[in-house]
Write an enzyme that holds these catalytic residues in place. Structure first.
Site, mmCIF file in Angstrom:
data_model
loop_
_atom_site.group_PDB
_atom_site.id
_atom_site.type_symbol
_atom_site.label_atom_id
_atom_site.label_comp_id
_atom_site.label_asym_id
_atom_site.label_seq_id
_atom_site.Cartn_x
_atom_site.Cartn_y
_atom_site.Cartn_z
ATOM 1 N N MET A 128 -1.880 8.462 12.653
ATOM 2 C CA MET A 128 -2.976 9.044 11.864
ATOM 3 C C MET A 128 -3.605 10.218 12.599
ATOM 4 O O MET A 128 -4.818 10.366 12.634
ATOM 5 C CB MET A 128 -4.043 7.967 11.563
ATOM 6 C CG MET A 128 -3.506 6.827 10.725
ATOM 7 S SD MET A 128 -4.677 5.484 10.509
ATOM 8 C CE MET A 128 -4.465 4.552 12.001
ATOM 9 N N ASP A 168 0.816 -1.210 0.000
ATOM 10 C CA ASP A 168 0.000 0.000 0.000
ATOM 11 C C ASP A 168 0.845 1.252 0.000
ATOM 12 O O ASP A 168 2.068 1.217 -0.127
ATOM 13 C CB ASP A 168 -1.086 -0.029 1.085
ATOM 14 C CG ASP A 168 -0.528 -0.331 2.437
ATOM 15 O OD1 ASP A 168 0.568 0.150 2.719
ATOM 16 O OD2 ASP A 168 -1.190 -1.057 3.208
ATOM 17 N N LYS A 193 -4.312 1.725 -0.387
ATOM 18 C CA LYS A 193 -5.232 2.095 0.685
ATOM 19 C C LYS A 193 -4.742 3.360 1.377
ATOM 20 O O LYS A 193 -3.622 3.459 1.798
ATOM 21 C CB LYS A 193 -5.297 0.966 1.701
ATOM 22 C CG LYS A 193 -6.630 0.844 2.363
ATOM 23 C CD LYS A 193 -6.884 -0.587 2.772
ATOM 24 C CE LYS A 193 -5.995 -1.035 3.910
ATOM 25 N NZ LYS A 193 -6.404 -0.491 5.194
HETATM 26 N N1 SAH Z 1 1.340 -0.330 10.770
HETATM 27 C C1 SAH Z 1 1.943 0.985 10.769
HETATM 28 C C2 SAH Z 1 0.934 2.069 11.030
HETATM 29 C C3 SAH Z 1 -0.083 2.209 9.935
HETATM 30 S S1 SAH Z 1 -1.191 3.530 10.235
HETATM 31 C C4 SAH Z 1 3.087 1.019 11.797
HETATM 32 O O1 SAH Z 1 3.222 0.108 12.610
HETATM 33 O O2 SAH Z 1 3.848 1.970 11.747
HETATM 34 C C5 SAH Z 1 -0.478 4.824 9.282
HETATM 35 C C6 SAH Z 1 0.141 5.855 10.180
HETATM 36 O O3 SAH Z 1 1.402 5.425 10.638
HETATM 37 C C7 SAH Z 1 0.403 7.171 9.509
HETATM 38 O O4 SAH Z 1 -0.761 7.980 9.440
HETATM 39 C C8 SAH Z 1 1.439 7.765 10.424
HETATM 40 O O5 SAH Z 1 0.834 8.256 11.601
HETATM 41 C C9 SAH Z 1 2.238 6.545 10.814
HETATM 42 N N2 SAH Z 1 3.434 6.371 9.972
HETATM 43 C C10 SAH Z 1 3.676 5.404 9.085
HETATM 44 N N3 SAH Z 1 4.905 5.534 8.552
HETATM 45 C C11 SAH Z 1 5.452 6.620 9.117
HETATM 46 C C12 SAH Z 1 6.693 7.288 8.990
HETATM 47 N N4 SAH Z 1 7.642 6.847 8.158
HETATM 48 N N5 SAH Z 1 6.929 8.379 9.739
HETATM 49 C C13 SAH Z 1 5.993 8.840 10.591
HETATM 50 N N6 SAH Z 1 4.796 8.248 10.749
HETATM 51 C C14 SAH Z 1 4.521 7.171 10.026
#
Ligand code: SAH
Length: 469
Positions: A385, A250, A272
């Site tokens: 998020m 995604d 997504k």
């Molecule tokens: N499964 C993922 C989270 C998915 S929800 C995990 O464990 O990280 C998606 C959210 O994750 C985004 O809206 C943001 O808040 C955060 N996120 C994902 N990648 C990121 C990154 N490289 N830097 C900062 N926040 C990140």
């Protein structure tokens, strides 16, 4: 090539190591991987080498070195720590034709020790003829990630079955059998820790006279891609990517990560986004199950850790409902990636003794979170998020009694080239997000230290947090 790579038979042979200190011990550690007899030629030995002698794994010779000490040796390592003495002893060894390696004196060496990837009995040796040892290390690291840690055990198990294969599998079918054994279910099962199942798969196939015609069992791996940088993937994640026939990924998965997959693997973007519906979850569930039912190895690549705000539960259930094997390969979650990128710990002794992963965007209709419970003194609150909800988050945390001076860190695109760091206090959160035009993906970390607890009584009811989709 100025040197020629060979694997030397070591069983029952002697390796002489001249020296009794750390350099000699380093060479002894290498030779210990083999079945060679080790002779330590030195006046005195360090504790590690003494132990080898006490354990009967080496013998200690205190005589002054002569050529005869090397007459029957397969190899000699000269490592006394004194370059002049090393050169003199090397001359003795070479006088009787013993293949010699002299520590740190390449010009005196008959043989160089390669960088080794050890999956005994599978061994990969890498050499650059001394031109670029750093490159050799880099290649080694690359190969280490390609070969699962248990591959050696599996190779040995397969080796033990060679005779049975020769007896039961007709010659024309043998290549296909071994290709199947090393690239399909047996190796995969073994790598996943199911050794007995791997052995059974091999034995069943041998009994049937060859590899199964078509292998129909698919596997779905929900793989954590980490926050962005591809070297934050686990070795297991890389392994699954390299085995995958098809990869569903995604928006937040870095293109760099996809490059780790096999060239001919199919890559499908399921696009997504938070609240977006181009690929609704039930459609993703259906396509990954359909691919696995065709016998494909499916990787569902998710950013961060698949088990944190990753909708893993739905995908696990869909697979299990159809009797398809499914696993989670954990990853570095965005909160860990963000704190690491700032060079700061998520918990800080005496200040914060718990971390809470929470989302700033709940499902429409869900009850609002209990903000007071989420961010009591001593908590680091990691909000995923949360960017679009910064104003509500600020208002709700203040209303729940978190001090306005609580430290807030906002990290955007942690571990990617677009990484960005902002810091403010809780009362400036919304203002900062707006004025700095913070965009997703970003983690909002609120640090409610135990040491700074100007407790404020809740003043207003929490605002509800719902997705705007
Ligand atoms: N499964 C993922 C989270 C998915 S929800 C995990 O464990 O990280 C998606 C959210 O994750 C985004 O809206 C943001 O808040 C955060 N996120 C994902 N990648 C990121 C990154 N490289 N830097 C900062 N926040 C990140």
């Amino acid at each position: 090539m100025k040197t020629f790579p060979m694997f030397l038979r070591m069983t029952g042979r002697t390796v002489v190591i001249a020296g009794g200190g750390e350099q000699a011990a380093q060479k002894a550690r290498l030779v210990l991987k083999t079945e060679a007899r080790i002779v330590l030629l030195a006046d005195t030995l360090d504790d590690e080498l003494e132990t080898l002698v006490a354990d009967g794994r080496a013998t200690h010779c205190t005589e002054a070195p002569t050529a005869s000490h090397f007459a029957d040796a397969a190899l000699a390592f000269i490592a006394t720590g004194c370059p002049a003495r090393d050169a003199a002893i090397a001359a003795l060894a070479q006088a009787v034709g013993c293949t010699t390696n002299v520590v740190d004196q390449p010009d005196l060496c008959d043989a160089y020790t390669p960088s080794i990837v050890d999956r005994d009995p599978l061994v990969v040796a890498i050499g650059t003829e001394g031109a670029a040892p750093v490159l050799a290390r880099q290649v080694k690291t690359k190969i280490e990630t390609m070969l699962e840690p248990r591959l050696g055990d599996f190779t040995a198990m397969a080796g033990r079955m060679r005779e049975a294969v020769a007896r039961r599998v007709p010659k024309p079918a043998r290549r296909a059998f071994w290709r199947w054994a090393f690239s399909d279910a047996p190796r995969r099962l073994h790598a996943a820790g199911a050794e007995r199942d791997a052995a059974k798969a091999l034995k069943d196939a041998i009994a049937q006279g060859g590899a199964p015609g078509t292998v129909t069992e698919g596997l779905i791996s929900l793989v954590g891609a980490g926050p962005g940088a591809r070297d934050l993937l686990t070795l297991r994640a890389v392994q699954r990517l390299q085995e995958a026939d098809v990869i569903f990924y995604d928006r937040l998965v870095d293109p760099d990560v996809l490059e780790l997959a096999r060239r001919d693997a199919e890559r499908i973007f399921v696009g997504k986004e938070v609240g977006a519906s181009s690929w609704p979850q039930h459609k993703i569930d259906a396509v990954i199950v359909a691919a696995a039912r065709k016998g494909q190895r499916v990787v569902r690549l998710k950013s961060g850790d698949p088990g944190i705000f990753g909708r893993a539960t739905e995908e696990l259930a869909a697979a299990r409902d159809h009797g398809i094997a499914v696993e989670i390969v954990p990853g570095v979650t965005a909160a860990s990636g963000s704190a690491a990128a700032r060079g700061r710990s998520l918990t800080e002794r005496g200040e914060t003794d718990r971390v809470i992963f929470a989302t700033g965007t709940c499902r429409a209709g869900d009850s609002a979170p209990d903000w007071g419970a989420l961010c009591t003194p001593g908590t680091t609150l990691a909000l995923y998020m949360g960017v679009a909800k910064a104003a509500e988050i600020e208002a709700n945390l203040l209303a729940a009694g978190v001090p306005s001076s609580a430290e807030v860190e906002i990290t955007c695109s942690a571990s990617t080239p677009a990484e960005r760091h902002l810091a403010c206090t809780l009362s400036d959160l919304a203002k900062t997000v707006a004025s700095e035009e913070v965009s997703n993906p970003a983690i909002i970390l609120v640090r409610h230290s135990k040491l700074r607890t100007e407790v404020i009584a809740p003043t207003q009811p929490p605002l509800s947090l719902v997705a705007t989709a």
